[in-house]
Design a protein around this motif. Structure first.
Motif: not given
Length: 361
Positions: A319-320, A323-328, A343-344
């Protein structure tokens, strides 16, 4: 609420707080080990200052960051314990459905969600102001790029635009400044200056070697001089468009900043939108993570609690990662920040629904 609901809710909250209190000292210990040299090399830094200005706010930030992880692990731990002690078997024998069993869990998740929303939107941003100021003062050597703005343009209103080739935020001095005023598509006024300086005590800008051209229908008027003190609808703070600033703004200030920036023609504000949307999406994930954790630990497994914890931690790291991919991806110009940030939750919401259907059977 029944006695059983209070029992589960109490276990939920106690285990959550216990898990959080285990994770925070670990983070503090690791941070002290990394920064002990910097603390010792700062002669004017006192122990009280380190605790009050840095670690107090450090704990607030990481307590908020660890909430989803602590929630997920705590639900798996105490639900697995219930299953291993055959307490869930007794509940099932009493014809308590899986849906009814979730009732106190979702009350607990709601309490954590409300706490996380308050922390994300108001408490953590105010805390970050003090923490980041401390870090900038004692940990980071400010680079040239951190305090100099290059080729900056801004739309002040529907008809007025400014441009600054170079502005030093520490010295409050800029070079090659120009402002243009339009009537529709037609240029009506242009003011240029070799230098622009912010006079803080008077809240005005001082233009050096300035030249102004006013355009009429049949003629132009040109004025010039050595110095001109004038006010504009912006301050040096408006020149600092950095995503790090978003972390130091409460959500209402951040929303107003985004609206004002859009009005002024700033093109890519996705980094700010990502920060704003994340403050809501992450706390809401408490519901999905709780449902997944209960569904995983509801039945007694061979290997006991350890297997469930291993599965849970793996799922949490996935999940983390998402989350990091979605932020980028959400911060990229032209991307749909809202969709990327949620999306996550959409993916894990689907996983939670699938596990819920299986657990009901």
């Amino acid at each position: 609420m029944k006695i059983l609901d209070w029992y589960i809710l109490k276990k939920f909250l106690v285990t959550f707080l216990f898990t959080l209190l285990i994770l925070i000292p670990i983070a503090v210990a690791i941070d002290i080990a990394e920064k002990i040299d910097k603390f010792l090399h700062s002669d004017d830094l006192t122990f009280f200052q380190i605790v009050d200005e840095y670690y107090k706010n450090f704990i607030i930030y990481y307590a908020n960051t660890f909430m989803p992880l602590a929630l997920f692990i705590s639900v798996i731990v105490f639900t697995s314990k219930l299953a291993n002690n055959t307490e869930i078997v007794a509940m099932t024998s009493a014809k308590i459905s899986f849906t009814r069993f979730l009732y106190p869990y979702f009350i607990g998740a709601s309490i954590v969600t409300l706490l996380a929303l308050t922390m994300n939107h108001y408490v953590v941003p105010n805390s970050s102001v003090v923490r980041k100021k401390f870090e900038r003062t004692y940990f980071k050597k400010q680079k040239y790029a951190d305090h100099v703005v290059l080729d900056f343009s801004l739309q002040l209103n529907d008809s007025t635009y400014i441009y600054i080739q170079n502005y030093d935020l520490r010295r409050n001095t800029g070079y090659n400044f120009s402002t243009e005023t339009y009537q529709g598509l037609k240029l009506k006024r242009r003011l240029t200056a070799n230098n622009i300086n912010w006079i803080k005590k008077d809240s005005v800008f001082r233009l050096s070697n300035w030249k102004e051209r006013i355009i009429f229908n049949k003629r132009d008027s040109i004025f010039f001089g050595n110095k001109l003190d004038t006010a504009f609808a912006f301050t040096p703070k408006d020149l600092m468009y950095k995503s790090a600033m978003a972390q130091e703004m409460t959500s209402d200030k951040l929303s107003n900043f985004i609206k004002l920036s859009k009005k002024r023609g700033v093109k890519n504000l996705n980094a700010y939108l990502v920060e704003l949307y994340k403050r809501t999406s992450l706390p809401i994930a408490s519901y999905f993570l709780t449902l997944i954790a209960v569904a995983l630990a509801y039945k007694k497994r061979r290997g006991g609690t350890g297997v469930n914890i291993a599965i849970g931690i793996t799922g949490m790291f996935i999940y983390v990662f998402f989350l990091k991919v979605s932020e980028v991806l959400g911060a990229v110009a032209g991307a749909n920040s809202l969709l990327n940030i949620w999306m996550p939750n959409i993916i894990f919401g689907a996983v939670a629904l699938f596990l819920y259907q299986n657990a009901r059977k």
